[in-house]
Write an enzyme that holds these catalytic residues in place. Structure first.
Site, PDB file in Angstrom:
ATOM      1  N   GLY A  12     -32.558   0.979  34.114  1.00 56.87           N
ATOM      2  CA  GLY A  12     -33.667   0.654  33.212  1.00 56.87           C
ATOM      3  C   GLY A  12     -35.018   1.209  33.621  1.00 56.87           C
ATOM      4  O   GLY A  12     -36.052   0.685  33.199  1.00 56.87           O
ATOM      5  N   SER A  13     -35.035   2.286  34.404  1.00 58.80           N
ATOM      6  CA  SER A  13     -36.351   2.801  34.798  1.00 58.80           C
ATOM      7  C   SER A  13     -37.097   3.376  33.588  1.00 58.80           C
ATOM      8  O   SER A  13     -38.320   3.271  33.503  1.00 58.80           O
ATOM      9  CB  SER A  13     -36.239   3.824  35.929  1.00 58.80           C
ATOM     10  OG  SER A  13     -35.636   5.005  35.489  1.00 58.80           O
ATOM     11  N   ASN A  14     -36.360   3.962  32.654  1.00 62.69           N
ATOM     12  CA  ASN A  14     -37.035   4.449  31.436  1.00 62.69           C
ATOM     13  C   ASN A  14     -37.548   3.299  30.579  1.00 62.69           C
ATOM     14  O   ASN A  14     -38.636   3.382  30.003  1.00 62.69           O
ATOM     15  CB  ASN A  14     -36.088   5.333  30.618  1.00 62.69           C
ATOM     16  CG  ASN A  14     -36.098   6.768  31.083  1.00 62.69           C
ATOM     17  OD1 ASN A  14     -37.045   7.492  30.847  1.00 62.69           O
ATOM     18  ND2 ASN A  14     -35.044   7.155  31.790  1.00 62.69           N
ATOM     19  N   LEU A  85     -25.308   2.999  26.907  1.00 64.14           N
ATOM     20  CA  LEU A  85     -24.104   3.819  27.029  1.00 64.14           C
ATOM     21  C   LEU A  85     -23.067   3.616  25.934  1.00 64.14           C
ATOM     22  O   LEU A  85     -22.080   4.345  25.891  1.00 64.14           O
ATOM     23  CB  LEU A  85     -23.454   3.589  28.405  1.00 64.14           C
ATOM     24  CG  LEU A  85     -24.304   4.036  29.593  1.00 64.14           C
ATOM     25  CD1 LEU A  85     -23.560   3.824  30.903  1.00 64.14           C
ATOM     26  CD2 LEU A  85     -24.716   5.491  29.454  1.00 64.14           C
ATOM     27  N   LEU A  87     -21.824   3.573  21.874  1.00 66.89           N
ATOM     28  CA  LEU A  87     -22.211   4.190  20.609  1.00 66.89           C
ATOM     29  C   LEU A  87     -22.966   3.152  19.775  1.00 66.89           C
ATOM     30  O   LEU A  87     -22.486   2.040  19.567  1.00 66.89           O
ATOM     31  CB  LEU A  87     -20.959   4.666  19.860  1.00 66.89           C
ATOM     32  CG  LEU A  87     -21.199   5.453  18.575  1.00 66.89           C
ATOM     33  CD1 LEU A  87     -21.936   6.763  18.862  1.00 66.89           C
ATOM     34  CD2 LEU A  87     -19.877   5.732  17.869  1.00 66.89           C
ATOM     35  N   ASN A 102     -33.184   8.153  20.901  1.00 64.54           N
ATOM     36  CA  ASN A 102     -32.433   8.169  22.146  1.00 64.54           C
ATOM     37  C   ASN A 102     -33.018   9.216  23.084  1.00 64.54           C
ATOM     38  O   ASN A 102     -33.533  10.239  22.637  1.00 64.54           O
ATOM     39  CB  ASN A 102     -30.962   8.522  21.853  1.00 64.54           C
ATOM     40  CG  ASN A 102     -30.098   8.534  23.107  1.00 64.54           C
ATOM     41  OD1 ASN A 102     -30.143   7.598  23.922  1.00 64.54           O
ATOM     42  ND2 ASN A 102     -29.317   9.586  23.288  1.00 64.54           N
ATOM     43  N   HIS A 104     -31.891  11.768  26.145  1.00 66.80           N
ATOM     44  CA  HIS A 104     -30.683  12.327  26.758  1.00 66.80           C
ATOM     45  C   HIS A 104     -31.088  13.301  27.864  1.00 66.80           C
ATOM     46  O   HIS A 104     -31.952  14.164  27.650  1.00 66.80           O
ATOM     47  CB  HIS A 104     -29.842  13.047  25.694  1.00 66.80           C
ATOM     48  CG  HIS A 104     -28.528  13.506  26.238  1.00 66.80           C
ATOM     49  ND1 HIS A 104     -27.475  12.630  26.469  1.00 66.80           N
ATOM     50  CD2 HIS A 104     -28.097  14.720  26.634  1.00 66.80           C
ATOM     51  CE1 HIS A 104     -26.464  13.308  26.970  1.00 66.80           C
ATOM     52  NE2 HIS A 104     -26.808  14.565  27.088  1.00 66.80           N
ATOM     53  N   ASP A 145     -25.420  11.541  20.646  1.00 64.94           N
ATOM     54  CA  ASP A 145     -26.320  12.645  21.019  1.00 64.94           C
ATOM     55  C   ASP A 145     -26.571  13.657  19.911  1.00 64.94           C
ATOM     56  O   ASP A 145     -26.792  14.831  20.171  1.00 64.94           O
ATOM     57  CB  ASP A 145     -25.797  13.364  22.273  1.00 64.94           C
ATOM     58  CG  ASP A 145     -25.640  12.411  23.439  1.00 64.94           C
ATOM     59  OD1 ASP A 145     -26.462  11.477  23.539  1.00 64.94           O
ATOM     60  OD2 ASP A 145     -24.693  12.573  24.223  1.00 64.94           O
ATOM     61  N   GLU A 174     -38.477  12.693  32.026  1.00 63.74           N
ATOM     62  CA  GLU A 174     -38.215  11.619  31.057  1.00 63.74           C
ATOM     63  C   GLU A 174     -39.389  10.653  30.961  1.00 63.74           C
ATOM     64  O   GLU A 174     -39.748  10.215  29.862  1.00 63.74           O
ATOM     65  CB  GLU A 174     -36.961  10.840  31.468  1.00 63.74           C
ATOM     66  CG  GLU A 174     -35.685  11.618  31.249  1.00 63.74           C
ATOM     67  CD  GLU A 174     -34.440  10.821  31.600  1.00 63.74           C
ATOM     68  OE1 GLU A 174     -33.407  11.085  30.982  1.00 63.74           O
ATOM     69  OE2 GLU A 174     -34.500   9.949  32.490  1.00 63.74           O
TER      70      GLU A 174
END
Ligand code: GRF
Length: 186
Positions: A12-14, A85, A87, A102, A104, A145, A174
């Protein structure tokens, strides 16, 4: 004030970077983190800064109504998938058109799709001796993606790069690109 709901499955760093970027301002804020993994690091991190965490399992995600009701509580303007992770359910893609984003860790359409996540991506990129690597932020559709690309940025892979250095360089990119893409969308 716009509401951002983040979906995350791991460290969860993003997610936390988005919260740090937005939650001190007046434009938008991360109002909740939705998480499918009871072991995920993001649960403790988000809780520590008083961001509510909604934990759900696969059966709940597939049950029509469950996520809809939970999301309604937070009236999301944007749903940000930050290392989520599974869908994302097609029925929610329909409900929030052009509002689900999202991130990626590769230059889509290369190195995307089912199974292309985390270290798998970077190992494949290094294995194939690619000369460039990077990050893509895109709108979400029913497939892994895919969806319109909002922002993409790349860097040269250096001869001395390895899995660890590439992961670090991707994360740094990111942390800059994801907030920038959401700012654009807002
Ligand atoms: C990031 O590299 C993101 O691009 C990918 O999953 C990773 C999540 O990292 N989708 P973190 O959990 O935000 O640290």
């Amino acid at each position: 004030m716009k509401n951002i709901v983040v979906f995350a499955s791991g460290n969860g760093s993003n997610a936390m970077n988005l919260a740090a970027h937005f939650n001190s301002g007046s434009k938008a804020r991360v109002v909740a983190v939705f998480c499918n993994n009871p072991e995920a690091g993001i649960i403790e991190k988000a809780s520590a800064v008083n961001i509510p965490v909604v934990l759900f399992n696969r059966a709940q995600m597939q049950e029509p109504g469950f996520l809809e009701t939970a999301l309604d509580t937070y009236s999301p303007d944007i749903i940000a998938l930050a290392g989520f992770l599974w869908l994302f359910p097609a029925r929610l893609v329909k409900q929030y058109p052009n509002r689900i984003v999202n991130i990626h860790p590769a230059l889509l359409p290369a190195y995307g799709g089912k199974g292309m996540f985390g270290d798998h991506v970077h190992k494949a990129v290094l294995h194939n001796k690619e000369t460039r690597h990077g990050v893509t932020v895109h709108l979400v559709n029913e497939h892994y993606d895919e969806g319109r690309i909002l922002l993409q940025e790349s860097f040269d892979i250096r001869p001395e790069d390895n899995l660890e250095s590439v992961k670090q360089r991707i994360h740094e990119l990111e942390y800059r690109l994801f907030p920038a893409a959401l700012e654009q969308l807002l």
